[in-house]
Structures are given as structure tokens and as C-alpha cells.
Design a protein around this motif. Structure first.
Motif, short mmCIF file in Angstrom:
data_model
loop_
_atom_site.label_atom_id
_atom_site.label_comp_id
_atom_site.label_asym_id
_atom_site.label_seq_id
_atom_site.Cartn_x
_atom_site.Cartn_y
_atom_site.Cartn_z
N TYR A 6 24.11 -25.15 -5.09
CA TYR A 6 24.56 -24.33 -6.20
C TYR A 6 23.59 -23.16 -6.36
O TYR A 6 22.39 -23.35 -6.54
CB TYR A 6 24.59 -25.14 -7.50
CG TYR A 6 25.60 -26.27 -7.49
CD1 TYR A 6 26.85 -26.13 -8.08
CD2 TYR A 6 25.30 -27.49 -6.88
CE1 TYR A 6 27.78 -27.17 -8.08
CE2 TYR A 6 26.21 -28.53 -6.86
CZ TYR A 6 27.45 -28.36 -7.46
OH TYR A 6 28.36 -29.41 -7.45
N LYS A 48 22.67 -30.86 -14.10
CA LYS A 48 22.11 -30.87 -12.74
C LYS A 48 20.66 -30.40 -12.76
O LYS A 48 19.81 -30.92 -12.03
CB LYS A 48 22.94 -29.97 -11.82
CG LYS A 48 24.42 -30.32 -11.77
CD LYS A 48 25.16 -29.36 -10.84
CE LYS A 48 26.67 -29.52 -10.96
NZ LYS A 48 27.11 -30.88 -10.65
N ASN A 49 20.37 -29.38 -13.56
CA ASN A 49 19.02 -28.88 -13.73
C ASN A 49 18.80 -28.56 -15.20
O ASN A 49 19.32 -27.55 -15.70
CB ASN A 49 18.76 -27.64 -12.88
CG ASN A 49 17.33 -27.12 -13.03
OD1 ASN A 49 16.55 -27.63 -13.84
ND2 ASN A 49 16.99 -26.10 -12.27
N VAL A 56 20.34 -25.55 -7.08
CA VAL A 56 20.39 -27.01 -7.17
C VAL A 56 21.04 -27.52 -5.89
O VAL A 56 22.01 -26.93 -5.41
CB VAL A 56 21.20 -27.48 -8.39
CG1 VAL A 56 21.52 -28.97 -8.30
CG2 VAL A 56 20.47 -27.17 -9.69
N GLU A 58 22.80 -30.87 -4.07
CA GLU A 58 23.35 -32.22 -4.19
C GLU A 58 23.56 -32.80 -2.80
O GLU A 58 24.19 -32.17 -1.94
CB GLU A 58 24.67 -32.20 -4.94
CG GLU A 58 24.53 -31.92 -6.43
CD GLU A 58 25.84 -31.99 -7.18
OE1 GLU A 58 25.82 -32.10 -8.42
OE2 GLU A 58 26.91 -31.94 -6.53
N THR A 63 20.31 -35.42 -6.62
CA THR A 63 20.34 -34.05 -7.12
C THR A 63 18.91 -33.52 -7.20
O THR A 63 18.05 -34.15 -7.81
CB THR A 63 21.01 -33.96 -8.51
OG1 THR A 63 22.35 -34.45 -8.42
CG2 THR A 63 21.03 -32.53 -9.01
#
Length: 218
Positions: A6, A48-49, A56, A58, A63
């Protein structure tokens, strides 16, 4: 299952990871994050963060955030694939890679990132560049590059005569810095210049450099 990254190609931290993924020849999916609409500060991304920053990664149920942690993970997980970026079979060389990764993070990045922000990023956000900040950090960066010039007069790359994460991590900010009026800090140091021309000509970087643009395609 392919890795999911991401981020955005114009982001220095995302680019750091993209370069690593291309060096390793790993399949991945780049999932764009709309920073301009604040997507990175919304609950789905914050899950996610929690710091609301890109990139980020995965990998299945794992993650990760923080670009240097991600590149270290990718280089270790896929150590038998593509370029060996961590010298995993040689403890001494691996230790030197880690030393110069720390130098990049603590010395080089802390000097060069404010220059790039003030000159390139800030104005896009409607801010006026603070020349005093630029000048102070140009002085700091010059001192760091003096150390690099000395080191690179002895070895081809920072950790030794081999390319590694220690070199790769420098690419994003140096790329943007070389578009500023102060590129001479690199060009006037022959060994640093040769090193930069070497690492910036690698196929992995050529795959992503065209998308490293600020202020376009918002």
C-alpha cells in the motif's frame, strides 16, 4: 498469494520498498493510497498502520509498516532470489550492511529529507520554502557526503564491493535531491558521483523512476 504494498510511487518510502521488491524479482500488487483525500488517516488504513503513513506491506496474515523494516523482511524472506541485498552467507559483510543502513537512516536521511521537503514537497502543499532550514541541512549533508567520498574511494559500494540494502535505501531521496539546485554536492565528489550513477542506473530503479513525480496525477 502475492504481496500487497500500500503506497504511492512518488513516495520516497514506498519507492524504497518498490526498489527492493524489483531487485528480488518478487510478485506483488501495488495498492494506491490517496494521500490527498486523507485516505491514510481513515480507520481502514489506520488498522494497518496506526501512525497513518505509507507504505504498508501485507504478506498473508503479516502486516508491516516502516519502509526499512519492510525491505529487511523482503531481503531476508527471499534471500535465495534475485540480488542478495543482505549478504546472508557472510556474517562480517552482513554486519557492514547493517552499519551503513544505520548511517543512511540516522545521518544521511536526517540531512537530505528536510531539503527535499522544503524545496519540492512543501511548495506543492502551498508552503514557502524555508531557506534557513535548507542551508543548515546542506551543510550537514555535505559533511556526510565527505565521509561517503572517503569510504567510496576504498570500496565500490558503501558496505563493500557489493551492492546491498545499504546502497538501495539512498535511492529515493537522492533521486529527488538531484533535481534541486544543489546537486553539485553529489557531482563535485567524484566517488560519490560514480556511486550514484551506478546505483541509479540499475534495472530495478528504471522500472519505477518514471512514476516518481510530485504534483501530478492527484
Amino acid at each position: 498469494m502475492a504481496l500487497k504494498l500500500y503506497g504511492l510511487p512518488m513516495s520516497t518510502c514506498t519507492t524504497r520498498v518498490l526498489a527492493c521488491l524489483h531487485e528480488k524479482g518478487v510478485d506483488f500488487e501495488l495498492v494506491p493510497v490517496d494521500l490527498f483525500s486523507g485516505e491514510h488517516k481513515q480507520p481502514p488504513f489506520l488498522s494497518k498502520n496506526p501512525f497513518g503513513q505509507i507504505p504498508v506491506l501485507e504478506d498473508g496474515d503479516l502486516t508491516l509498516f516502516e519502509s526499512r523494516a519492510i525491505t529487511a523482511y523482503v531481503a531476508e524472506k527471499f534471500k535465495e532470489t534475485g540480488t542478495d541485498l543482505i549478504k546472508h552467507n557472510n556474517p562480517k559483510e552482513a554486519a557492514l550492511v547493517k552499519v551503513w543502513m544505520e548511517v543512511e537512516s540516522l545521518n544521511f536521511n536526517s540531512a537530505i529529507s528536510p531539503i527535499v521537503f522544503e524545496h519540492i514537497v512543501g511548495p506543492i502543499m502551498g508552503k514557502t520554502a524555508d531557506q534557513a532550514v535548507i542551508d543548515a541541512n546542506l551543510e550537514k549533508l555535505g559533511k556526510v557526503l565527505d565521509v561517503y567520498e572517503s569510504k567510496l574511494s576504498i570500496t565500490k559500494y558503501l558496505a563493500g564491493d557489493f551492492y546491498s540494502l545499504a546502497d538501495l535505501h539512498h535511492f529515493p531521496y537522492t533521486h529527488y535531491f538531484m533535481t534541486t539546485p544543489w546537486a553539485s554536492l553529489v557531482n563535485d565528489r567524484p566517488h560519490v558521483k560514480a556511486w550514484w550513477e551506478d546505483i541509479s542506473s540499475r534495472p530495478a530503479f528504471k522500472k519505477i523512476v518514471g512514476a516518481m513525480t510530485f504534483g501530478e496525477g492527484k
